[in-house]
Write a protein that holds these residues in place. Structure first.
Motif, short mmCIF file in Angstrom:
data_model
loop_
_atom_site.label_atom_id
_atom_site.label_comp_id
_atom_site.label_asym_id
_atom_site.label_seq_id
_atom_site.Cartn_x
_atom_site.Cartn_y
_atom_site.Cartn_z
N ASP A 1 55.16 58.29 37.36
CA ASP A 1 55.78 56.95 37.29
C ASP A 1 55.01 55.90 38.09
N HIS A 2 53.71 56.02 38.11
CA HIS A 2 52.90 55.12 38.95
C HIS A 2 52.66 53.77 38.28
N PHE A 3 52.66 53.73 36.95
CA PHE A 3 52.33 52.52 36.21
C PHE A 3 53.52 52.04 35.39
N ASP A 4 53.57 50.73 35.15
CA ASP A 4 54.56 50.18 34.23
C ASP A 4 54.17 50.45 32.78
N VAL A 5 52.89 50.38 32.51
CA VAL A 5 52.36 50.54 31.15
C VAL A 5 51.12 51.42 31.20
N VAL A 6 51.03 52.36 30.26
CA VAL A 6 49.82 53.16 30.07
C VAL A 6 49.45 53.06 28.59
N PHE A 7 48.19 52.77 28.31
CA PHE A 7 47.81 52.66 26.90
C PHE A 7 46.40 53.19 26.68
N ALA A 8 46.13 53.52 25.42
CA ALA A 8 44.80 54.00 25.02
C ALA A 8 44.50 53.51 23.62
N MET A 9 43.33 52.92 23.44
CA MET A 9 42.87 52.47 22.12
C MET A 9 41.56 53.18 21.79
N ARG A 10 41.41 53.54 20.52
CA ARG A 10 40.19 54.23 20.07
C ARG A 10 39.98 55.53 20.85
N PHE A 11 41.04 56.27 21.09
CA PHE A 11 40.94 57.47 21.91
C PHE A 11 41.41 58.72 21.17
N PHE A 12 42.58 58.64 20.56
CA PHE A 12 43.18 59.85 20.01
C PHE A 12 42.45 60.39 18.79
N HIS A 13 41.61 59.61 18.16
CA HIS A 13 40.83 60.16 17.04
C HIS A 13 39.73 61.10 17.53
N LEU A 14 39.43 61.04 18.82
CA LEU A 14 38.43 61.94 19.41
C LEU A 14 39.04 63.04 20.27
N ALA A 15 40.35 63.00 20.45
CA ALA A 15 41.00 63.91 21.39
C ALA A 15 41.08 65.33 20.84
N ASP A 16 40.55 66.30 21.60
CA ASP A 16 40.63 67.70 21.18
C ASP A 16 41.97 68.32 21.55
N THR A 17 42.64 67.79 22.58
CA THR A 17 43.97 68.28 22.97
C THR A 17 44.91 67.07 23.10
N PRO A 18 45.29 66.47 21.98
CA PRO A 18 46.08 65.23 22.05
C PRO A 18 47.41 65.38 22.76
N ALA A 19 48.06 66.54 22.62
CA ALA A 19 49.36 66.73 23.26
C ALA A 19 49.22 66.66 24.78
N LYS A 20 48.17 67.26 25.30
CA LYS A 20 47.95 67.24 26.76
C LYS A 20 47.70 65.82 27.26
N PHE A 21 46.90 65.06 26.51
CA PHE A 21 46.59 63.70 26.92
C PHE A 21 47.84 62.83 26.89
N LEU A 22 48.63 62.92 25.83
CA LEU A 22 49.81 62.08 25.73
C LEU A 22 50.85 62.45 26.79
N THR A 23 50.98 63.73 27.09
CA THR A 23 51.90 64.16 28.13
C THR A 23 51.50 63.60 29.49
N GLU A 24 50.20 63.57 29.76
CA GLU A 24 49.73 62.98 31.02
C GLU A 24 49.98 61.47 31.07
N MET A 25 49.76 60.80 29.95
CA MET A 25 50.04 59.37 29.90
C MET A 25 51.52 59.10 30.17
N ALA A 26 52.39 59.92 29.58
CA ALA A 26 53.83 59.76 29.78
C ALA A 26 54.21 60.05 31.24
N ARG A 27 53.56 61.02 31.84
CA ARG A 27 53.91 61.40 33.21
C ARG A 27 53.70 60.25 34.19
N VAL A 28 52.61 59.50 34.02
CA VAL A 28 52.28 58.48 35.01
C VAL A 28 52.86 57.11 34.66
N SER A 29 53.54 57.01 33.52
CA SER A 29 54.16 55.74 33.14
C SER A 29 55.66 55.80 33.39
#
Length: 234
Positions: A110-138
């Protein structure tokens, strides 16, 4: 991550903006920036994290609007381009660029009010892990885009040296659910893939874009959109 070694070279970083956002690519840049601003709203005084910030085109834009923003990327060469862009814009004292791994974000919950990524998930090999981390810190908004499986992007994808991960709506919804996020809104755009626009001059791109928009705004056109913007909440 697909293309990781290629992406981190100084040569790619130096040419990145010119190759993607000149000529007809300028309208893509404008559209993506508008999508970010519409999704996350006013950012003055907000604490924001951009994942895979690249050369900092969104990071700098949001710093100019008063955000307390951190841009994270795996490429030091890309980050250096971002620092130079921030200095030229006069906002280098109001943002931070840092090298890091999006799968292991070095921030507390919960460190940030907003977390975002553009032009990222089309290259992500483990998208679930990345999105879970984004959710954790937002503590509020998580925003990202995807390239879509049932679109002209699937044809263009054959020509790419790295290829791209393409998503159906169902796959995105499962990712969102798995990260304990709620889908708050979605926009779908670009019948024609980005690569097409980058190859043509402005005066050709603009009228084609107008036709593209008129088609994608129809019930028939939306399922064919090559790009989707997803706004989720924690």
């Amino acid at each position: 991550m697909k293309g990781q070694e290629w992406y981190q070279t100084a040569e790619v970083a130096e040419e990145y903006d010119e190759k993607r956002f000149s000529r007809g690519g300028r309208l893509i840049d404008r559209r993506e920036k508008r999508a970010v601003l519409e999704a996350i709203g006013p950012v003055d005084g907000e604490r924001v994290l951009e994942i895979a910030c690249g050369t900092g085109r969104f990071t700098v834009m949001l710093a100019e609007r008063g955000a307390d923003i951190t841009g994270l990327d795996i490429s030091e060469a890309m980050l250096q381009e971002g620092r130079e862009k921030a200095h030229a814009a006069g906002v280098d004292d109001h943002l931070e660029f840092m090298r890091g791994d999006a799968a292991r974000l070095p921030f507390p919950d919960d460190h940030f009010d907003v977390v975002f990524a553009m032009r990222f998930f089309h290259l992500a090999d483990t998208p679930a892990k990345f999105l879970t981390e984004m959710a954790r810190v937002s503590k509020d908004v998580v925003f990202f885009d995807t390239f879509n499986a049932r679109s002209t992007r699937s044809l263009y994808n054959w020509l790419l040296p790295m290829g791209s991960r393409l998503y159906t709506r169902g796959q995105v919804e499962r990712l969102v659910d798995g990260a304990n996020l709620s889908l708050a809104g979605a926009e779908h755009d670009f019948i024609l893939p980005y690569g097409f626009y980058r190859k043509i001059p402005d005066w050709v791109a603009d009228p084609i874009r107008n036709l593209d928009v008129s088609v994608v705004d129809t019930p028939v056109g939306q399922p064919l959109a090559s790009v989707s913007y997803w706004r989720t909440s924690v």
